[in-house]
Design an enzyme around this catalytic site. Structure first.
Site, PDB file in Angstrom:
ATOM      1  N   ARG A  35       0.774  -1.158  -0.009  1.00 55.27           N
ATOM      2  CA  ARG A  35      -0.143   0.286   0.218  1.00 55.27           C
ATOM      3  C   ARG A  35       0.379   1.307  -0.244  1.00 55.27           C
ATOM      4  O   ARG A  35       2.240   1.276   0.884  1.00 55.27           O
ATOM      5  CB  ARG A  35      -0.693   0.446   1.079  1.00 55.27           C
ATOM      6  N   ARG A  76     -11.102  20.421   8.615  1.00 59.06           N
ATOM      7  CA  ARG A  76     -10.467  20.690   9.617  1.00 59.06           C
ATOM      8  C   ARG A  76     -10.834  22.251  10.273  1.00 59.06           C
ATOM      9  O   ARG A  76     -11.651  22.699   9.309  1.00 59.06           O
ATOM     10  CB  ARG A  76      -8.872  20.864   9.433  1.00 59.06           C
ATOM     11  N   LYS A 217     -13.511   2.333   1.176  1.00 62.90           N
ATOM     12  CA  LYS A 217     -12.699   1.439   2.651  1.00 62.90           C
ATOM     13  C   LYS A 217     -14.045   2.161   3.404  1.00 62.90           C
ATOM     14  O   LYS A 217     -14.487   2.686   3.095  1.00 62.90           O
ATOM     15  CB  LYS A 217     -11.394   3.018   2.817  1.00 62.90           C
ATOM     16  N   THR A 275      -6.189  -1.503   9.922  1.00 64.29           N
ATOM     17  CA  THR A 275      -5.900   0.019  10.962  1.00 64.29           C
ATOM     18  C   THR A 275      -5.358  -1.333  12.184  1.00 64.29           C
ATOM     19  O   THR A 275      -6.291  -2.183  13.473  1.00 64.29           O
ATOM     20  CB  THR A 275      -7.250   0.993  11.053  1.00 64.29           C
TER      21      THR A 275
END
Length: 496
Positions: A35, A76, A217, A275
């Site tokens: 990846r 953000r 994902k 993860t």
């Protein structure tokens, strides 16, 4: 380089694993594909990594998959006048479109799409969920929130919105540039971040135009609600447990992992569990017992692949992390319970000739205790169909297309070999035996089962199964005529 396990290992490359020697060691330790995270990788470095992986691939003569992971939108906060503030439980805090530096009562939120979509009662999670706000008043230019879980907040911290469906594309201008650069370089898989709906996947596929496969994902609560549609649009799923655990209660993540693993298997599409699988190995040469159990759980569930992130990209022990995953996979797959779990979860075959053939081939191979199930496949679809059945014998996939071989690197149980296409059915059978013999799957005198599509070389025509005997030099000969789903066995005359 025959693997002794069926589950695949996806290793992330980064500062700790970017040179030829290290990538070679990771492959030898057990990595099946790599990846490249575009959140941290400029185009020049991405092209260098791809070239290095292809160098390793040519050295070993085995197709190695490359997955490029797009960053996706990054939501953000703006900046604070003093760099940081302390938010207290119960206080009011405003997010607005004013670009003036913030203070303990307000801050700029430079995302008008968030202010437009927020509604009273929606949660906002700041800095990976460390601070939690609840919207009380909303408008197109500001949102008044109440601090439910306070804490220190500083410039440009991330914002997550578990309750809010944002009308934004999963692909930013940066993602589009990264995607085109990756496709030109010839990568095999594109991982798409921030997927909320099937249209996000279809938008990416429209740009890709078949040049790579798309892995969605699953990291947003909105995606969970539309999982069936997203799965149908995608070529594979990634269970992105890190972000999913920020936006959903942590206790929901294990059950969602199991649901997604089983859904993907029913659909016949690869699923990657990702993860924090061996997170402690970023700093330690050995994992915790809980991490070993976590990896083993993904193996027992029948996932196609398990992924290392920072452990292999930036950790102190990247090779040890891959080797640890490799050993866990081998040990779990030796456990008799593993086979019983896979069998219990086996979905019924789809009502197509290809799926019927794959299911029949698996049953024949297990009934006769054959050492290998061999697939001739042009596009890779035959091997994927057979892998959906999770057969007991190893799957050897033979393909004339290197791109198909590389994409199969993520598929459970598939040992892929790139070879010239068969000239005819006799050549197909003979060379299937030779390749399986050469790679150590069969011995002289044993039988194998071969699955293919006729006419040869046409994708999506899986319609034939043969049993063949392997000769002293590895070449195989058919035992009887091929069996096709449209053929009915002839009645044999009774003995007089």
């Amino acid at each position: 380089m025959r693997r002794l396990r069926r589950i695949k290992i996806l290793a992330t490359l980064g500062p700790a694993s970017s040179d030829l020697a290290m990538i070679r060691r990771l492959f030898e330790a057990g990595a099946d594909l790599f990846r490249i995270n575009m959140s941290h990788t400029p185009h020049d470095k991405m092209r260098e990594l791809v070239a290095t992986i292809r160098n390793v691939e040519s050295s070993y003569g085995r197709p190695i998959g490359i997955l490029v992971d797009l960053q996706g939108p990054k939501l953000r906060l703006g900046a604070f006048a003093e760099g940081a503030v302390q938010l207290q439980n119960g206080q009011t805090f405003t997010l607005d479109s004013d670009k003036t530096p913030g203070d303990a009562t307000r801050v700029n939120l430079p995302h008008p799409e968030i202010l437009a979509a927020l509604r009273p009662g929606h949660s906002l999670l700041l800095d990976d969920g460390k601070v939690r706000l609840i919207a009380e008043e909303t408008s197109k230019d500001h949102a008044v929130t109440r601090v439910v879980v306070g804490g220190r907040m500083s410039d440009r911290k991330g914002v997550s919105l578990p309750d809010t469906d944002l009308a934004v594309s999963a692909m930013t201008p940066k993602d589009r540039a990264d995607l085109e650069a990756a496709l030109v370089t010839g990568v095999d898989w594109i991982a798409l971040s921030f997927v909320q709906r099937a249209d996000d996947v279809l938008e990416a596929k429209k740009m890709i135009r078949g040049r790579a496969a798309v892995m969605a994902k699953i990291e947003k609560p909105q995606a969970i609600d539309r999982l069936a549609d997203i799965l149908e649009a995608s070529d594979a799923l990634m269970v992105a447990r890190g972000d999913l655990g920020v936006e959903l209660p942590l206790e929901r993540v294990p059950s969602l992992q199991k649901q997604m693993t089983r859904m993907a298997r029913r659909a016949g599409k690869p699923v990657v569990v990702a993860t924090q699988m061996l997170e402690s190995m970023i700093q330690s040469p050995v994992p915790t017992r809980a991490e070993v159990s976590d990896v083993a759980t993904a193996v027992y569930e029948g996932a196609d692949a398990i992924m290392l992130s920072a452990e292999s990209a930036a950790g102190k022990f990247p090779v040890e992390a891959v080797a640890t995953m490799n050993r866990i996979g081998e040990e779990v797959e030796r456990d008799p319970i593993y086979r019983s779990v896979l069998t219990a979860q086996r979905p019924p075959p789809e009502t197509t000739a290809g799926d019927a053939i794959a299911d029949a081939a698996r049953q024949i191979a297990e009934t006769l205790d054959l050492p290998a199930l061999i697939c001739w496949t042009s596009s890779g679809s035959t091997a994927v169909r057979v892998a959906r059945e999770r057969p007991k014998p190893p799957i050897v996939a033979i393909t004339p297309n290197i791109s198909a071989g590389r994409r199969l690197a993520v598929v459970w149980g598939v040992h892929c070999v790139v070879a010239d296409d068969a000239r005819d059915q006799d050549d197909m059978v003979s060379r299937a035996g030779q390749i399986a013999f050469r790679d150590g799957f069969v011995r002289a005198g044993q039988r194998v089962i071969i699955v293919a599509g006729v006419p040869l070389g046409i994708p999506g025509t899986t319609n034939m199964v043969r049993i063949a005997s392997v000769g002293p030099e590895g070449d195989a000969r058919s035992l009887g005529p091929p069996v096709r789903p449209e053929q009915k066995p002839r009645k044999q005359p009774h003995a007089q």
